[in-house]
Scaffold this active site. Structure first.
Site, mmCIF file in Angstrom:
data_model
loop_
_atom_site.group_PDB
_atom_site.id
_atom_site.type_symbol
_atom_site.label_atom_id
_atom_site.label_comp_id
_atom_site.label_asym_id
_atom_site.label_seq_id
_atom_site.Cartn_x
_atom_site.Cartn_y
_atom_site.Cartn_z
ATOM 1 N N PHE A 124 -1.661 7.844 18.501
ATOM 2 C CA PHE A 124 -1.303 6.317 19.483
ATOM 3 C C PHE A 124 -2.267 6.276 18.834
ATOM 4 C CE2 PHE A 124 -2.697 4.106 23.468
ATOM 5 C CZ PHE A 124 -1.592 3.225 23.383
ATOM 6 N N ILE A 160 -7.966 8.650 15.777
ATOM 7 C CA ILE A 160 -6.700 8.320 15.998
ATOM 8 C C ILE A 160 -6.756 10.219 15.933
ATOM 9 C CG2 ILE A 160 -3.836 8.221 15.437
ATOM 10 C CD1 ILE A 160 -5.956 5.734 16.334
ATOM 11 N N THR A 161 -6.570 10.542 17.389
ATOM 12 C CA THR A 161 -6.047 12.015 17.304
ATOM 13 C C THR A 161 -4.921 12.619 17.183
ATOM 14 O OG1 THR A 161 -7.203 12.073 19.530
ATOM 15 C CG2 THR A 161 -5.820 13.955 19.153
ATOM 16 N N ARG A 271 -24.410 40.173 35.579
ATOM 17 C CA ARG A 271 -26.279 39.604 35.072
ATOM 18 C C ARG A 271 -26.754 40.298 36.434
ATOM 19 N NH1 ARG A 271 -29.013 38.804 30.142
ATOM 20 N NH2 ARG A 271 -30.957 38.211 31.483
ATOM 21 N N GLY A 342 -27.530 30.861 31.184
ATOM 22 C CA GLY A 342 -29.467 31.294 30.681
ATOM 23 C C GLY A 342 -29.181 30.906 28.964
ATOM 24 N N GLU A 366 -9.350 7.832 25.717
ATOM 25 C CA GLU A 366 -8.514 7.397 26.610
ATOM 26 C C GLU A 366 -9.183 6.386 27.606
ATOM 27 O OE1 GLU A 366 -4.956 9.024 27.537
ATOM 28 O OE2 GLU A 366 -5.285 10.070 25.866
ATOM 29 N N SER A 369 -15.449 6.200 30.948
ATOM 30 C CA SER A 369 -16.133 6.344 31.991
ATOM 31 C C SER A 369 -16.349 4.868 32.975
ATOM 32 C CB SER A 369 -17.288 7.398 32.768
ATOM 33 O OG SER A 369 -16.667 8.729 32.508
ATOM 34 N N GLU A 370 -17.053 4.079 31.633
ATOM 35 C CA GLU A 370 -16.624 2.550 32.378
ATOM 36 C C GLU A 370 -15.889 2.265 32.809
ATOM 37 O OE1 GLU A 370 -19.166 4.570 30.011
ATOM 38 O OE2 GLU A 370 -20.827 4.770 30.667
HETATM 39 N N1 CAA Z 1 -0.749 -1.648 33.823
HETATM 40 C C1 CAA Z 1 0.472 -3.235 33.364
HETATM 41 N N2 CAA Z 1 -0.260 -3.920 32.774
HETATM 42 C C2 CAA Z 1 -1.427 -4.485 32.913
HETATM 43 C C3 CAA Z 1 -2.632 -3.320 32.891
HETATM 44 C C4 CAA Z 1 -1.924 -1.841 33.151
HETATM 45 N N3 CAA Z 1 -2.812 -0.730 33.594
HETATM 46 N N4 CAA Z 1 -3.443 -3.413 32.640
HETATM 47 C C5 CAA Z 1 -3.690 -4.694 32.588
HETATM 48 N N5 CAA Z 1 -2.491 -5.392 32.553
HETATM 49 C C6 CAA Z 1 -1.974 -6.788 32.318
HETATM 50 C C7 CAA Z 1 -2.370 -7.231 33.271
HETATM 51 O O1 CAA Z 1 -1.975 -7.913 34.554
HETATM 52 C C8 CAA Z 1 -2.070 -8.294 32.677
HETATM 53 O O2 CAA Z 1 -1.343 -9.246 33.044
HETATM 54 P P1 CAA Z 1 -1.555 -11.001 33.024
HETATM 55 O O3 CAA Z 1 -2.030 -11.451 31.675
HETATM 56 O O4 CAA Z 1 -0.012 -11.730 32.749
HETATM 57 O O5 CAA Z 1 -2.318 -11.515 33.451
HETATM 58 C C9 CAA Z 1 -2.955 -8.182 30.798
HETATM 59 O O6 CAA Z 1 -2.652 -6.774 30.766
HETATM 60 C C10 CAA Z 1 -4.836 -8.462 30.797
HETATM 61 O O7 CAA Z 1 -5.505 -7.026 31.718
HETATM 62 P P2 CAA Z 1 -7.307 -7.322 31.800
HETATM 63 O O8 CAA Z 1 -7.635 -9.271 31.618
HETATM 64 O O9 CAA Z 1 -7.458 -6.511 32.821
HETATM 65 O O10 CAA Z 1 -7.790 -7.322 30.222
HETATM 66 P P3 CAA Z 1 -9.193 -6.844 29.554
HETATM 67 O O11 CAA Z 1 -8.991 -7.565 28.366
HETATM 68 O O12 CAA Z 1 -9.647 -7.724 29.961
HETATM 69 O O13 CAA Z 1 -9.156 -5.488 29.511
HETATM 70 C C11 CAA Z 1 -9.458 -3.124 29.737
HETATM 71 C C12 CAA Z 1 -8.548 -5.078 30.623
HETATM 72 C C13 CAA Z 1 -9.231 -2.498 31.040
HETATM 73 C C14 CAA Z 1 -11.053 -3.058 29.558
HETATM 74 C C15 CAA Z 1 -8.532 -2.857 28.903
HETATM 75 O O14 CAA Z 1 -9.076 -3.178 27.603
HETATM 76 C C16 CAA Z 1 -8.923 -1.087 28.505
HETATM 77 O O15 CAA Z 1 -7.961 -0.207 29.352
HETATM 78 N N6 CAA Z 1 -9.414 -0.989 27.818
HETATM 79 C C17 CAA Z 1 -9.502 0.834 27.362
HETATM 80 C C18 CAA Z 1 -9.189 0.654 25.924
HETATM 81 C C19 CAA Z 1 -8.426 2.345 26.166
HETATM 82 O O16 CAA Z 1 -8.283 3.264 26.809
HETATM 83 N N7 CAA Z 1 -8.586 2.853 24.538
HETATM 84 C C20 CAA Z 1 -8.793 4.308 24.471
HETATM 85 C C21 CAA Z 1 -7.657 4.731 22.745
HETATM 86 S S1 CAA Z 1 -6.465 5.856 23.330
HETATM 87 C C22 CAA Z 1 -7.185 7.185 22.351
HETATM 88 O O17 CAA Z 1 -8.119 6.974 22.965
HETATM 89 C C23 CAA Z 1 -6.335 7.908 22.407
HETATM 90 C C24 CAA Z 1 -6.432 9.291 21.582
HETATM 91 O O18 CAA Z 1 -5.694 9.384 21.189
HETATM 92 C C25 CAA Z 1 -6.999 10.209 22.415
#
Ligand code: CAA
Length: 386
Positions: A124, A160-161, A271, A342, A366, A369-370
């Site tokens: 992904f 990319i995992t 232990r 330890g 994914e 925490s923040e």
């Molecule tokens: N489900 C459905 N729709 C969603 C949603 C959700 N969970 N979250 C947001 N939306 C929609 C909103 O409703 C909004 O829709 P409208 O424009 O129609 O109102 C739109 O998406 C934008 O939402 P936000 O304004 O909340 O978006 P944002 O730009 O402020 O971002 C965020 C929100 C939560 C910070 C998001 O960017 C986020 O989750 N960031 C983290 C990304 C992440 O988790 N990356 C991981 C990479 S994958 C990985 O790690 C894979 C691996 O290999 C293990």
């Protein structure tokens, strides 16, 4: 009514995953970690056991169980080897799930079925070198051809995992610049493809046996038939997918934490110090009690999120809570486990140092925490109001 009992089917899936994990995964986890070796044989066997598409209906090659069963299986695999677990989690949550939700029947037949059967492996791609938490700031661009039959993709995807071992990628790319997260579209990107370079394996602190790399797209052509969902829906596809993925990572954290906790309980009874097993010392008992309590709380949050996903409602907040709590619990529990062991906890003769290194990533990928706190706070502000 709240029902804490598992169904016979869920118990069967958990026990199957546990037996496999104990026999075919746990005995090798230390060596795989030491050698940073991708657990290809274990991944193949997981496919044969239905663990690569646990919650995918059988008509599309999956095992046809529910998300609760998936979480139970993930915990078992992660308790044995966190690297094997994330390989499984990405295929199930971040690849099969969006294909099931957003794919056409033709896309499901061609891609979902072999992925869910474990004959193909998926990855992904959302994060980029300059955009991780701010997923909407991605730059990777997919330009539609003049005749409207294919897209040309250019850009770089990071962290990319499964990247080096994958046969297909769920790719999120910008299709309309200047529209932020409304200008993104999801694609099924076959691998290998002309112009697509898989970068070097990242050398990581933990989950060393999982494979992680960059994907560099240089004029990669993707037919329109492989667009996943509508034009401009890519951000929502990604967020919905991550709502499910975060449950998988919560279960991974749970498995890591459980392994560290159980190792600590056993070690404390062997232990000796001050003439008795250290399990008789309150200092140790208090640690074990706090570990057990956080573990249970993490498990309950994770199972609740899985149950809500099975009920098909929105579960963004509950998934974020589960991932946040379980990953922080895993970090805390593995830290305490080293303290119980330890000096023996600080060396590689015992597994707790691996659990400690593996736990850290759960607080990062994914969604950090923040980011989970932002998702939870957004719901809190909406639900409670002014
Ligand atoms: N489900 C459905 N729709 C969603 C949603 C959700 N969970 N979250 C947001 N939306 C929609 C909103 O409703 C909004 O829709 P409208 O424009 O129609 O109102 C739109 O998406 C934008 O939402 P936000 O304004 O909340 O978006 P944002 O730009 O402020 O971002 C965020 C929100 C939560 C910070 C998001 O960017 C986020 O989750 N960031 C983290 C990304 C992440 O988790 N990356 C991981 C990479 S994958 C990985 O790690 C894979 C691996 O290999 C293990």
């Amino acid at each position: 009514m709240v029902d804490f009992d598992l169904t016979q089917e869920q118990i069967m899936v958990r026990d199957l995953a546990r037996a496999f994990a104990l026999k075919d995964v746990a005995p090798h986890a230390h060596a795989w970690d030491e050698q940073s070796r991708f657990p290809a044989e274990a991944v193949k066997k997981m496919g044969e056991l239905g663990l690569m598409g646990v919650a995918v209906p059988s008509e599309w090659g999956g095992a046809g169980f529910d998300t609760v069963s998936y979480v139970l299986a993930m915990e078992e695999i992660a308790a044995a080897c966190a690297s094997t677990a994330v390989t499984m989690s990405v295929n199930n949550s971040l690849v099969c799930d969006p294909l099931l939700k957003f794919g056409t029947d033709a896309q499901k037949a061609e891609w979902l079925t072999p992925l869910a059967e474990g004959r193909k492996l998926g990855c992904f791609a959302l994060s980029e070198p300059a955009s991780g938490s701010d997923a909407g700031a991605a730059q990777c661009f997919a330009e539609l051809s003049a005749d409207g039959t294919y897209y040309t993709v250019n850009g770089t995807k990071n962290w990319i995992t499964n990247g080096p071992d994958a046969d297909v990628c769920v790719l999120i790319a910008v299709t309309e610049r200047g529209k932020g997260n409304r200008g993104m579209t999801a694609f099924i990107s076959p691998m290998p493809s002309e112009g697509l370079t898989v970068g070097a394996h990242e050398k990581k602190l933990g989950i060393k046996a999982s494979s992680t790399s960059q994907l560099v797209y240089s004029n990669v052509k993707i037919p329109v038939s492989l667009r996943l969902g509508g034009v401009g829906d890519g951000f929502k596809v990604a967020m919905t997918t991550l709502d499910g993925g975060r449950i998988g990572i919560a279960a991974q954290a749970l498995g890591i934490a459980r392994a560290a906790y159980e190792a600590s309980v056993r070690y404390s009874q062997e232990r000796m110090a001050f003439g008795a097993p250290i399990s008789q010392l309150q200092a140790i008992q208090f640690k074990l009690a706090d570990m057990a309590t956080r573990l249970d709380a993490a498990r309950l949050l994770t199972l609740r999120a899985a149950m809500l996903k099975d009920q098909k409602g929105r579960h963004s907040k509950e998934s974020a809570m589960a991932k946040l709590f379980a990953s922080e619990a895993a970090m805390w529990i593995t830290t305490q486990a080293i303290q119980v062991f330890g000096g023996n906890g600080y060396v590689k003769d015992f597994p707790v140092e691996r659990h400690f290194r593996d736990a850290k990533i759960c607080e990062i990928y994914e969604g950090t925490s923040e980011i989970q706190r932002l998702v939870i706070a957004a719901s809190a502000l909406k639900e409670v109001g002014a």
